[in-house]
Design an enzyme around this catalytic site. Sequence first.
Site, PDB file in Angstrom:
ATOM      1  N   THR A 139       0.888  -1.160   0.000  1.00 17.18           N
ATOM      2  CA  THR A 139       0.000   0.000   0.000  1.00 17.18           C
ATOM      3  C   THR A 139       0.925   1.209   0.000  1.00 17.18           C
ATOM      4  O   THR A 139       2.006   1.155   0.604  1.00 17.18           O
ATOM      5  CB  THR A 139      -0.926   0.033   1.231  1.00 17.18           C
ATOM      6  OG1 THR A 139      -0.119   0.186   2.403  1.00 17.18           O
ATOM      7  CG2 THR A 139      -1.743  -1.244   1.372  1.00 17.18           C
ATOM      8  N   HIS A 140       0.535   2.250  -0.701  1.00 19.04           N
ATOM      9  CA  HIS A 140       1.412   3.428  -0.893  1.00 19.04           C
ATOM     10  C   HIS A 140       2.746   3.012  -1.525  1.00 19.04           C
ATOM     11  O   HIS A 140       3.752   3.675  -1.312  1.00 19.04           O
ATOM     12  CB  HIS A 140       1.684   4.149   0.436  1.00 19.04           C
ATOM     13  CG  HIS A 140       0.442   4.440   1.228  1.00 19.04           C
ATOM     14  ND1 HIS A 140      -0.220   5.647   1.151  1.00 19.04           N
ATOM     15  CD2 HIS A 140      -0.267   3.670   2.090  1.00 19.04           C
ATOM     16  CE1 HIS A 140      -1.280   5.604   1.960  1.00 19.04           C
ATOM     17  NE2 HIS A 140      -1.334   4.409   2.528  1.00 19.04           N
ATOM     18  N   SER A 261      17.737  -2.479 -26.544  1.00 23.68           N
ATOM     19  CA  SER A 261      18.035  -1.071 -26.792  1.00 23.68           C
ATOM     20  C   SER A 261      19.028  -0.996 -27.930  1.00 23.68           C
ATOM     21  O   SER A 261      19.874  -1.873 -28.083  1.00 23.68           O
ATOM     22  CB  SER A 261      18.635  -0.451 -25.533  1.00 23.68           C
ATOM     23  OG  SER A 261      19.463   0.642 -25.874  1.00 23.68           O
ATOM     24  N   LYS A 267      19.920  -4.057 -22.120  1.00 24.58           N
ATOM     25  CA  LYS A 267      18.522  -3.684 -21.898  1.00 24.58           C
ATOM     26  C   LYS A 267      17.515  -4.708 -22.401  1.00 24.58           C
ATOM     27  O   LYS A 267      17.712  -5.360 -23.417  1.00 24.58           O
ATOM     28  CB  LYS A 267      18.227  -2.347 -22.591  1.00 24.58           C
ATOM     29  CG  LYS A 267      18.798  -1.151 -21.875  1.00 24.58           C
ATOM     30  CD  LYS A 267      18.221  -0.957 -20.485  1.00 24.58           C
ATOM     31  CE  LYS A 267      16.858  -0.323 -20.519  1.00 24.58           C
ATOM     32  NZ  LYS A 267      16.899   1.070 -20.969  1.00 24.58           N
ATOM     33  N   ASN A 269      13.565  -4.158 -22.673  1.00 21.61           N
ATOM     34  CA  ASN A 269      12.511  -3.172 -22.382  1.00 21.61           C
ATOM     35  C   ASN A 269      11.122  -3.780 -22.515  1.00 21.61           C
ATOM     36  O   ASN A 269      10.831  -4.441 -23.511  1.00 21.61           O
ATOM     37  CB  ASN A 269      12.644  -1.980 -23.324  1.00 21.61           C
ATOM     38  CG  ASN A 269      13.962  -1.255 -23.141  1.00 21.61           C
ATOM     39  OD1 ASN A 269      14.492  -1.189 -22.032  1.00 21.61           O
ATOM     40  ND2 ASN A 269      14.505  -0.751 -24.236  1.00 21.61           N
ATOM     41  N   GLU A 274       4.465  -1.192 -21.718  1.00 26.62           N
ATOM     42  CA  GLU A 274       4.514   0.274 -21.722  1.00 26.62           C
ATOM     43  C   GLU A 274       3.526   0.865 -22.718  1.00 26.62           C
ATOM     44  O   GLU A 274       2.844   1.851 -22.429  1.00 26.62           O
ATOM     45  CB  GLU A 274       5.927   0.747 -22.083  1.00 26.62           C
ATOM     46  CG  GLU A 274       6.964   0.441 -21.024  1.00 26.62           C
ATOM     47  CD  GLU A 274       8.359   0.772 -21.537  1.00 26.62           C
ATOM     48  OE1 GLU A 274       8.839   1.873 -21.259  1.00 26.62           O
ATOM     49  OE2 GLU A 274       8.955  -0.067 -22.225  1.00 26.62           O
ATOM     50  N   TYR A 301     -29.800  14.901 -36.264  1.00 23.95           N
ATOM     51  CA  TYR A 301     -28.465  14.699 -36.826  1.00 23.95           C
ATOM     52  C   TYR A 301     -27.761  16.027 -37.102  1.00 23.95           C
ATOM     53  O   TYR A 301     -28.363  16.976 -37.584  1.00 23.95           O
ATOM     54  CB  TYR A 301     -28.543  13.895 -38.138  1.00 23.95           C
ATOM     55  CG  TYR A 301     -27.169  13.653 -38.747  1.00 23.95           C
ATOM     56  CD1 TYR A 301     -26.378  12.599 -38.315  1.00 23.95           C
ATOM     57  CD2 TYR A 301     -26.649  14.521 -39.719  1.00 23.95           C
ATOM     58  CE1 TYR A 301     -25.096  12.402 -38.836  1.00 23.95           C
ATOM     59  CE2 TYR A 301     -25.373  14.320 -40.241  1.00 23.95           C
ATOM     60  CZ  TYR A 301     -24.607  13.265 -39.791  1.00 23.95           C
ATOM     61  OH  TYR A 301     -23.340  13.073 -40.304  1.00 23.95           O
ATOM     62  N   GLN A 306     -20.423  12.833 -37.403  1.00 25.05           N
ATOM     63  CA  GLN A 306     -19.520  12.004 -38.212  1.00 25.05           C
ATOM     64  C   GLN A 306     -18.199  11.766 -37.459  1.00 25.05           C
ATOM     65  O   GLN A 306     -17.481  10.816 -37.754  1.00 25.05           O
ATOM     66  CB  GLN A 306     -19.259  12.706 -39.546  1.00 25.05           C
ATOM     67  CG  GLN A 306     -18.320  11.986 -40.465  1.00 25.05           C
ATOM     68  CD  GLN A 306     -18.325  12.583 -41.851  1.00 25.05           C
ATOM     69  OE1 GLN A 306     -19.289  12.437 -42.594  1.00 25.05           O
ATOM     70  NE2 GLN A 306     -17.256  13.279 -42.215  1.00 25.05           N
TER      71      GLN A 306
HETATM   72  N1  ARG Z   1     -20.930  10.251 -43.339  1.00 23.98           N
HETATM   73  C1  ARG Z   1     -22.002  10.671 -42.495  1.00 23.98           C
HETATM   74  C2  ARG Z   1     -21.676  10.317 -41.030  1.00 23.98           C
HETATM   75  O1  ARG Z   1     -20.773   9.589 -40.824  1.00 23.98           O
HETATM   76  C3  ARG Z   1     -23.258   9.969 -42.890  1.00 23.98           C
HETATM   77  C4  ARG Z   1     -24.506  10.712 -42.567  1.00 23.98           C
HETATM   78  C5  ARG Z   1     -24.616  11.919 -43.385  1.00 23.98           C
HETATM   79  N2  ARG Z   1     -25.919  12.501 -43.331  1.00 23.98           N
HETATM   80  C6  ARG Z   1     -26.076  13.736 -43.780  1.00 23.98           C
HETATM   81  N3  ARG Z   1     -27.278  14.181 -43.746  1.00 23.98           N
HETATM   82  N4  ARG Z   1     -25.086  14.434 -44.254  1.00 23.98           N
HETATM   83  O2  ARG Z   1     -22.285  10.804 -40.108  1.00 23.98           O
END
Ligand code: ARG
Length: 447
Positions: A139-140, A261, A267, A269, A274, A301, A306
């Site tokens: 711990t710690h 390395s 070394k 690694n 990582e 939308y 996108q």
């Molecule tokens: N390429 C667009 C996206 O990934 C698809 C939808 C586009 N719709 C629109 N009304 N422009 O979101």
Amino acid sequence: MLHFTASLPYDRRLASCDIRGSIAHVEMLADRSVINAEEAELIIKGLEEIRAEVQEGRFPYDLEFEDIHMNIEKRLIEKLGPLGGKLHTARSRNDQVTLDTHLYMKEEIRIIDQFLQQLQATIINLADRFEGVLIPGYTHLQRAQPVLLSHHLLAYFWMLVRDRERLAGVLVRTDLMPLGAGAIAGTGYDIDREQVAEKLSFSRLYENSIDAVSDRDYIIEFLSFSALLMMHLSRLCEELIMWSSAEFGFIELDDAYTTGSSMMPQKKNPDLAELARGKTGRVYGSLFSMLTVMKGLPLAYNKDMQEDKEGLFDTVDTLKNLLPILSEMLDTMSIDRVRLKEAVDDDYLCATDLADYLVRQGTNFRDAHYAVGEFIAFCRREGIRLRELDPEKRSRFHPALAGDIADLLDPVKVVNARCSRGGTAPSAVKKQLELARRLSGNQKKQQ
Ligand code: ARG
């Protein structure tokens, strides 16, 4: 403008989901007589040809057509003429793109869950293989109490149990069918959304067309699951990195998962560990990026959405690349039993047990804690182990310390005594392992 706005360079990975969705849509349109059966057959045949073109690397992607949805539709029209234009009846790209992403994620979630199950099995194997081996628990990052190495490793098993529960939850909320929402308001065509859902193996439908095209919760939830998972893996990898250093020297990673390395011949690694730790940063980044993209968007939308894809795809790739090799690295690591024995031989780790012993002799815990603290401080100044100080000198810190305390300073006996449920005693860890074994096989069924 095209380069800035097009999603084609990365959304082409949705091609096969897009075609699956389109075929289900067209079959439904024919069933409802929105188009006729012959037309549907030709469109489906065209889509299947396009699927083969994509699979065989022959598909003529064209950035002029912005995204994968438009590219496939344009190709269909090239093949079928105006008939190809009927595919998009009663549909918008807004419901289409989110349908594709749902289909994509449902597949990837299943694959990632299998990798997680495999990682759990690896941890169980290690717990078996290292049965009875002790390490200092910290711990710690200060040595605290001796524990079984199996017990320590199994802690990660239970984190993965919760990760898989979370992923199962993401799947439930990804298993929603958006098509039929159109651009925002639904459609006047006589469509059958239930049929499309059934064809595409969705359990439920979005009940609100605006929600259907506005929702990116399922992506954010997946990224959130991934961020938590990566945090767990990063902690595990951090321990492996420390444990494989000369300072700890507890484990050795197999050469296949380390690098040399270019300058220093000695070394070795732990690059994989990582990088796993490092990649946690970009997964967090994708989560924060999506939360931020969505926070100010009015319904429904917006093109901002996108931006959901690159971080999602990158995270899926990160997990699918990392999980199997992480399992292999764990599976092939070896331990240095001599070094571990030396580390737990440090009997200061048994201080809690000494204090508890004094409590059993009638001292209150605070006074016992103080007496043992003084005892240890003295030994530390002298540079000796507790067991090396003779009884007479020990009794200066507390009379009861003059008694036979050898067992209390034996790390194996100390570990054996921690037999509470979930504790580190071999008897408790055996039960834990049995439960883990049952759960990792059955978790899917239980969900
Ligand atoms: N390429 C667009 C996206 O990934 C698809 C939808 C586009 N719709 C629109 N009304 N422009 O979101």
